[in-house]
Design an enzyme around this catalytic site. Structure first.
Site, PDB file in Angstrom:
ATOM      1  N   LYS A 165     -11.240 -22.276  -5.236  1.00 42.71           N
ATOM      2  CA  LYS A 165     -12.345 -22.326  -4.259  1.00 42.71           C
ATOM      3  C   LYS A 165     -13.588 -21.654  -4.829  1.00 42.71           C
ATOM      4  O   LYS A 165     -13.602 -20.453  -5.074  1.00 42.71           O
ATOM      5  CB  LYS A 165     -11.977 -21.634  -2.945  1.00 42.71           C
ATOM      6  N   SER A 167     -16.134  -9.402  -3.913  1.00 42.56           N
ATOM      7  CA  SER A 167     -16.434  -8.059  -3.401  1.00 42.56           C
ATOM      8  C   SER A 167     -15.160  -7.232  -3.236  1.00 42.56           C
ATOM      9  O   SER A 167     -14.074  -7.775  -2.985  1.00 42.56           O
ATOM     10  CB  SER A 167     -17.142  -8.173  -2.060  1.00 42.56           C
ATOM     11  N   THR A 168     -15.328  -5.932  -3.305  1.00 46.50           N
ATOM     12  CA  THR A 168     -14.195  -5.026  -3.113  1.00 46.50           C
ATOM     13  C   THR A 168     -13.679  -5.143  -1.676  1.00 46.50           C
ATOM     14  O   THR A 168     -12.470  -5.077  -1.431  1.00 46.50           O
ATOM     15  CB  THR A 168     -14.607  -3.591  -3.454  1.00 46.50           C
ATOM     16  N   GLU A 202     -10.575  -8.968  -9.582  1.00 47.21           N
ATOM     17  CA  GLU A 202     -11.714  -8.469 -10.356  1.00 47.21           C
ATOM     18  C   GLU A 202     -12.833  -8.249  -9.356  1.00 47.21           C
ATOM     19  O   GLU A 202     -13.399  -9.207  -8.826  1.00 47.21           O
ATOM     20  CB  GLU A 202     -12.083  -9.503 -11.434  1.00 47.21           C
ATOM     21  N   CYS A 245     -21.014  -7.948 -11.874  1.00 50.85           N
ATOM     22  CA  CYS A 245     -20.092  -6.885 -11.460  1.00 50.85           C
ATOM     23  C   CYS A 245     -20.075  -5.732 -12.456  1.00 50.85           C
ATOM     24  O   CYS A 245     -19.878  -4.585 -12.091  1.00 50.85           O
ATOM     25  CB  CYS A 245     -18.692  -7.456 -11.278  1.00 50.85           C
ATOM     26  N   GLU A 272     -22.623  -0.841  -4.849  1.00 54.51           N
ATOM     27  CA  GLU A 272     -23.070  -1.954  -5.689  1.00 54.51           C
ATOM     28  C   GLU A 272     -24.272  -2.626  -5.011  1.00 54.51           C
ATOM     29  O   GLU A 272     -24.150  -3.180  -3.920  1.00 54.51           O
ATOM     30  CB  GLU A 272     -21.904  -2.943  -5.776  1.00 54.51           C
TER      31      GLU A 272
HETATM   32  P1  NDP Z   1     -17.261 -12.213  -1.319  1.00 52.08           P
HETATM   33  O1  NDP Z   1     -16.244 -11.301  -1.864  1.00 52.08           O
HETATM   34  O2  NDP Z   1     -17.292 -12.431   0.152  1.00 52.08           O
HETATM   35  O3  NDP Z   1     -17.144 -13.654  -1.978  1.00 52.08           O
HETATM   36  C1  NDP Z   1     -16.402 -13.967  -3.119  1.00 52.08           C
HETATM   37  C2  NDP Z   1     -15.571 -15.227  -2.875  1.00 52.08           C
HETATM   38  O4  NDP Z   1     -14.559 -14.959  -1.896  1.00 52.08           O
HETATM   39  C3  NDP Z   1     -16.361 -16.398  -2.316  1.00 52.08           C
HETATM   40  O5  NDP Z   1     -15.820 -17.595  -2.811  1.00 52.08           O
HETATM   41  C4  NDP Z   1     -16.111 -16.274  -0.836  1.00 52.08           C
HETATM   42  O6  NDP Z   1     -16.352 -17.463  -0.139  1.00 52.08           O
HETATM   43  C5  NDP Z   1     -14.665 -15.894  -0.818  1.00 52.08           C
HETATM   44  N1  NDP Z   1     -14.198 -15.221   0.392  1.00 52.08           N
HETATM   45  C6  NDP Z   1     -14.915 -14.643   1.373  1.00 52.08           C
HETATM   46  N2  NDP Z   1     -14.100 -14.100   2.297  1.00 52.08           N
HETATM   47  C7  NDP Z   1     -12.832 -14.371   1.896  1.00 52.08           C
HETATM   48  C8  NDP Z   1     -11.540 -14.056   2.424  1.00 52.08           C
HETATM   49  N3  NDP Z   1     -11.398 -13.373   3.543  1.00 52.08           N
HETATM   50  N4  NDP Z   1     -10.460 -14.475   1.740  1.00 52.08           N
HETATM   51  C9  NDP Z   1     -10.581 -15.145   0.584  1.00 52.08           C
HETATM   52  N5  NDP Z   1     -11.769 -15.468   0.057  1.00 52.08           N
HETATM   53  C10 NDP Z   1     -12.890 -15.077   0.685  1.00 52.08           C
HETATM   54  O7  NDP Z   1     -18.672 -11.723  -1.804  1.00 52.08           O
HETATM   55  P2  NDP Z   1     -20.089 -11.958  -1.126  1.00 52.08           P
HETATM   56  O8  NDP Z   1     -20.561 -13.285  -1.545  1.00 52.08           O
HETATM   57  O9  NDP Z   1     -20.015 -11.709   0.359  1.00 52.08           O
HETATM   58  O10 NDP Z   1     -20.967 -10.810  -1.778  1.00 52.08           O
HETATM   59  C11 NDP Z   1     -21.024  -9.520  -1.166  1.00 52.08           C
HETATM   60  C12 NDP Z   1     -21.074  -8.452  -2.213  1.00 52.08           C
HETATM   61  O11 NDP Z   1     -19.910  -8.517  -3.001  1.00 52.08           O
HETATM   62  C13 NDP Z   1     -22.207  -8.568  -3.215  1.00 52.08           C
HETATM   63  O12 NDP Z   1     -23.367  -8.006  -2.731  1.00 52.08           O
HETATM   64  C14 NDP Z   1     -21.644  -7.825  -4.374  1.00 52.08           C
HETATM   65  O13 NDP Z   1     -21.861  -6.445  -4.185  1.00 52.08           O
HETATM   66  C15 NDP Z   1     -20.175  -8.120  -4.329  1.00 52.08           C
HETATM   67  N6  NDP Z   1     -19.768  -9.199  -5.241  1.00 52.08           N
HETATM   68  C16 NDP Z   1     -19.133  -8.873  -6.376  1.00 52.08           C
HETATM   69  C17 NDP Z   1     -18.803  -9.847  -7.274  1.00 52.08           C
HETATM   70  C18 NDP Z   1     -18.110  -9.530  -8.555  1.00 52.08           C
HETATM   71  O14 NDP Z   1     -18.207 -10.299  -9.499  1.00 52.08           O
HETATM   72  N7  NDP Z   1     -17.372  -8.455  -8.616  1.00 52.08           N
HETATM   73  C19 NDP Z   1     -19.145 -11.245  -7.059  1.00 52.08           C
HETATM   74  C20 NDP Z   1     -19.752 -11.506  -5.791  1.00 52.08           C
HETATM   75  C21 NDP Z   1     -20.063 -10.495  -4.949  1.00 52.08           C
HETATM   76  P3  NDP Z   1     -17.813 -17.726   0.470  1.00 52.08           P
HETATM   77  O15 NDP Z   1     -18.743 -17.806  -0.679  1.00 52.08           O
HETATM   78  O16 NDP Z   1     -17.691 -19.007   1.141  1.00 52.08           O
HETATM   79  O17 NDP Z   1     -18.094 -16.595   1.389  1.00 52.08           O
END
Ligand code: NDP
Length: 530
Positions: free
Chosen positions: A235, A288-289, A309, A343, A440
C-alpha cells in the site's frame, strides 16, 4: 613578486580588488567599493553579507517536459488493473500547485482481501515453484525497465510528491534500479547468505510505505521480498500513489506471474486492513512512530513477522577540527534534502562551541544560495512540501519553537504563490527540552545546539527517543570510531551524510523501529530460516 589580489573571470578578463573585498560575493563588490570610496567606515572584522538567490535564471531541463498522467489510476490485483470494489476514488494533488493531478482508486478491506488471496494463490502457483535463478531474472528485468523509464518515473515522482527533479532523477530513480539489481543477484544465493540453514520464503508480505520516497520505498520493500520468493500486497501513501502504479505497469510488462505483486492504493484504513489480515505472514512498515506503535501492538498478538522503519531526530555532530566548508555542505544536505522529509535527516545540529560563530555564518550564507521553487526546474534545491497537512504540521512545530524561546532564522527567498512551501530555516538557542529538539519536524527546519566535549556531544546526541541515524564531522579517525561506537543510531555517517547503498543495511533503534532494509540483514527479514 607582488601578489595579484583580484578576480579572474572565466573569459580571461580580470579585475583588481582591495584586500578587503576579496571575501565578498562578486555581484556585491561594485556597490561596496563605491561606498568605501565615498569614505564610509569599513569594519574589517565583520565579514560582509553574501547575496545570492534570485539573480540567475536557468533554461529548463528536458525533465521539465510534463509526462501525461492517466485520468484515473486503478488498483493492481492478481495481475490486473481493477477498480476498487466500492468504486470510490480519491484525488491526488500536485503539491507545487495545490491542483488535482489525477484520481486514484480508494481500496478498502475487501480489496485488500482480494489482493491477499491473489498473493496466496501465486505462492502456490508458478512463483512458488520457480527455480531461484529464474526468480532473479524477473528482478533484473524490472531493474532494467525502471532504468529505461526513469525519466518518466522521475518526472511523475516530482509532480506527485513535490521533490526537486534533480533528486528524483539523480538519487531516487538510480537507487530504485540499484535495489532491484542488488536483490536480483541474491535470489539464487540465499544458501550462501545463510550458510547451513535452509532459507525459505515467509509467505505473503503486507507492506505499507510512506510519501517521502514513494518509489524508492516501494523498491526497498518489493526487491528483497521477491528475491526471497515471497509475494506481496503493497500500500503506497495516499498523497504519492502514482509512481507505484506506473511500477505496476512495469511489473505487468515484465511477465512476473499474476498475483506476485499486488498494489492496493487507499487511505490509512487500507494499510490497517493489510496489517490485520489473518492470511498475511509478515508486515513491513515505514512511516510515523505513532502508526508504527499501533502496528506493533496489532502484530504482537497475531504472530506475524514485523519490521518497522519509523521516525528519527538525528544528531549531526560537528567537531571544531572538521573541514568546515565540507561539513556545511553535509549539514545542508542532511536537513534540506527532499525538503527535510527524510526519516534520517540530520535535524539536530550539534556544533562544538569554539567554531559555532563561524559555522553559523557559513550556514547562513549557504542557505541564501538555495533555490526554492518549481520542483521540475533542474536547478531547484528545495521543492514543495508534500501536502497541506504536512505543511500545517511544520508550521505548528516552528511556531512552537518560537513560542518556547528559540530563535528562528529563515532564508529571504520568495515562495511561489500557489502550492505548499516552507522556507529553509534553522533555529538557534535551542534547548534539549524544546519540542523542535525532540520531535520530528519532517520539514526544512534545523535545530542547532552546541557542546564543548566529545562526551557532551554523545550524551546530547543520544538524548532522544529515536535512534535511526547520526553524522560525525571531524578530522580525526580515532574520534570518529570513539563517537560512532557510543552513538545509539542504526546508521552513522562520518564526514558525509545521506549516503545510501542497497548493500548497506538501514534501520533504527528505540522508537525508530527494528529490523534492517538492505544488505544481508535486510534479506534476513524476508526469509524463514527456522
Ligand atoms: P503515517 O505513518 O500515517 O503514514 C505512513 C503510511 O502508513 C501511509 O501509507 C499511510 O497511509 C499508512 N497508514 C496510516 N495509518 C495507518 C494504520 N493505522 N495502519 C496501517 N497503515 C497506516 O505518516 P503521515 O503521512 O501521517 O506523516 C506523519 C508524520 O510521520 C510525518 O510528519 C513524519 O514526522 C512521520 N513520517 C515518517 C516517515 C519515515 O520515513 N520514517 C515517513 C512518513 C511520515 P495514508 O498515506 O493513506 O495515510
Amino acid at each position: 613578486m607582488a601578489l595579484f589580489r583580484g578576480v579572474v573571470f572565466l573569459d580571461g578578463s580580470s579585475v583588481s580588488l582591495p584586500r578587503s573585498a576579496l571575501s565578498l560575493n562578486l555581484p556585491a563588490m561594485a556597490k561596496s567599493k563605491t561606498k568605501r570610496a565615498k569614505g564610509k567606515k569599513h569594519h574589517a572584522a565583520v565579514e560582509p553579507m553574501l547575496e545570492f538567490g534570485d539573480r540567475w535564471d536557468y533554461a529548463p531541463a528536458p525533465e521539465s517536459t510534463p509526462v501525461p498522467l492517466k485520468k484515473r489510476y486503478p488498483l493492481y490485483i492478481g495481475g490486473k488493473f481493477v477498480a476498487a470494489k466500492s468504486g470510490r476514488v480519491f484525488r491526488s494533488i500536485n503539491p507545487a500547485s495545490g491542483k488535482k493531478l489525477t484520481d486514484i482508486a480508494a481500496g478498502g478491506p475487501e480489496d485488500v482481501d482480494r489482493a491477499v488471496k491473489a498473493a496466496r494463490k501465486a505462492l502456490a502457483g508458478p512463483w512458488g515453484k520457480m527455480p531461484a535463478a529464474e526468480r532473479g531474472k524477473f528482478l533484473y528485468r524490472i531493474a532494467r525497465m525502471v532504468q529505461e523509464r526513469s525519466r518518466e518515473l522521475a518526472i511523475l515522482e516530482t509532480m506527485d510528491g513535490g521533490k526537486p527533479i534533480k533528486e528524483s532523477r539523480d538519487v531516487d530513480l538510480p537507487l530504485v534500479a540499484a535495489h532491484f539489481f542488488y536483490h536480483a543477484g541474491w535470489a539464487d544465493k540465499l544458501e550462501y547468505a545463510f550458510p547451513g540453514r535452509k532459507p525459505k520464503a515467509i509467505g505473503v508480505c503486507g507492506q505499507v510505505i510512506p510519501w517521502n520516497f514513494p518509489l524508492m520505498m516501494a523498491a526497498w520493500k518489493l526487491a528483497p521480498a521477491l528475491a526471497c520468493g515471497n509475494t506481496v500486497v503493497l500500500k503506497p501513501a495516499e498523497t504519492t500513489s502514482v509512481t507505484a502504479l506506473h511500477l505496476a505497469e512495469i511489473i505487468a510488462d515484465s511477465g512476473l506471474p499474476d498475483g506476485v505483486v499486488n498494489i492496493v492504493t487507499g487511505k490509512g484504513s487500507a494499510g490497517a486492513a493489510i496489517v490485520d489480515h489473518p492470511d498475511v505472514d509478515k508486515v513491513a512498515f515505514t512511516g510515523s512512530t505513532r502508526v508504527g506503535k499501533q502496528i506493533a501492538a496489532a502484530a504482537a498478538t497475531s504472530g506475524k513477522r514485523l519490521t518497522l522503519e519509523l521516525g528519527g531526530k538525528a544528531a549531526n555532530i560537528l567537531f571544531d577540527d572538521a573541514p568546515l566548508d565540507q561539513a556545511v555542505e553535509g549539514i545542508i544536505n542532511g536537513i534540506y534534502f527532499n525538503q527535510g522529509h527524510v526519516c534520517c535527516a540530520g535535524s539536530r545540529l550539534l556544533v562544538q562551541e569554539s567554531v559555532y560563530d563561524k559555522v553559523m555564518r557559513k550556514l547562513s550564507d549557504r542557505i541564501k544560495t538555495l533555490r526554492v521553487g518549481d520542483p521540475l526546474d533542474k536547478n531547484t534545491d528545495i521543492g514543495a512540501i508534500n501536502s497541506k497537512a504536512q505543511l500545517q504540521r511544520i508550521r505548528e512545530l516552528v511556531d512552537c519553537g518560537v513560542a518556547e524561546g528559540a530563535r528562528l532564522h529563515q532564508s529571504k527567498c520568495k515562495l511561489p504563490s500557489e502550492g505548499y512551501w516552507f522556507k529553509p530555516s534553522f533555529f538557534t538557542g535551542v534547548t534539549a527540552s524544546h519540542r523542535i529538539a525532540r520531535e520530528e519536524i519532517f520539514g526544512p527546519v534545523l535545530s542547532v545546539m552546541t557542546f564543548r566535549t566529545p562526551e557532551e556531544a554523545i550524551e546530547r546526541a543520544n538524548n532522544t527517543c529515536y535512534g535511526l541515524s547520526a553524522g560525525v564531522w571531524t578530522d580525526k579517525g580515532s574520534k570518529i570510531h570513539k563517537v560512532a561506537a557510543e552513538l545509539k543510531a542504526g546508521v552513522i555517517w562520518a564526514n558525509t551524510y545521506n549516503k545510501f547503498d542497497p548493500a548497506s543495511p538501514f534501520g533504527g533503534y528505540k522508537e525508530s523501529g527494528f529490523g534492517r532494509e538492505g544488505g544481508l540483514q535486510g534479506l534476513a527479514a524476508y526469509v524463514d530460516i527456522s
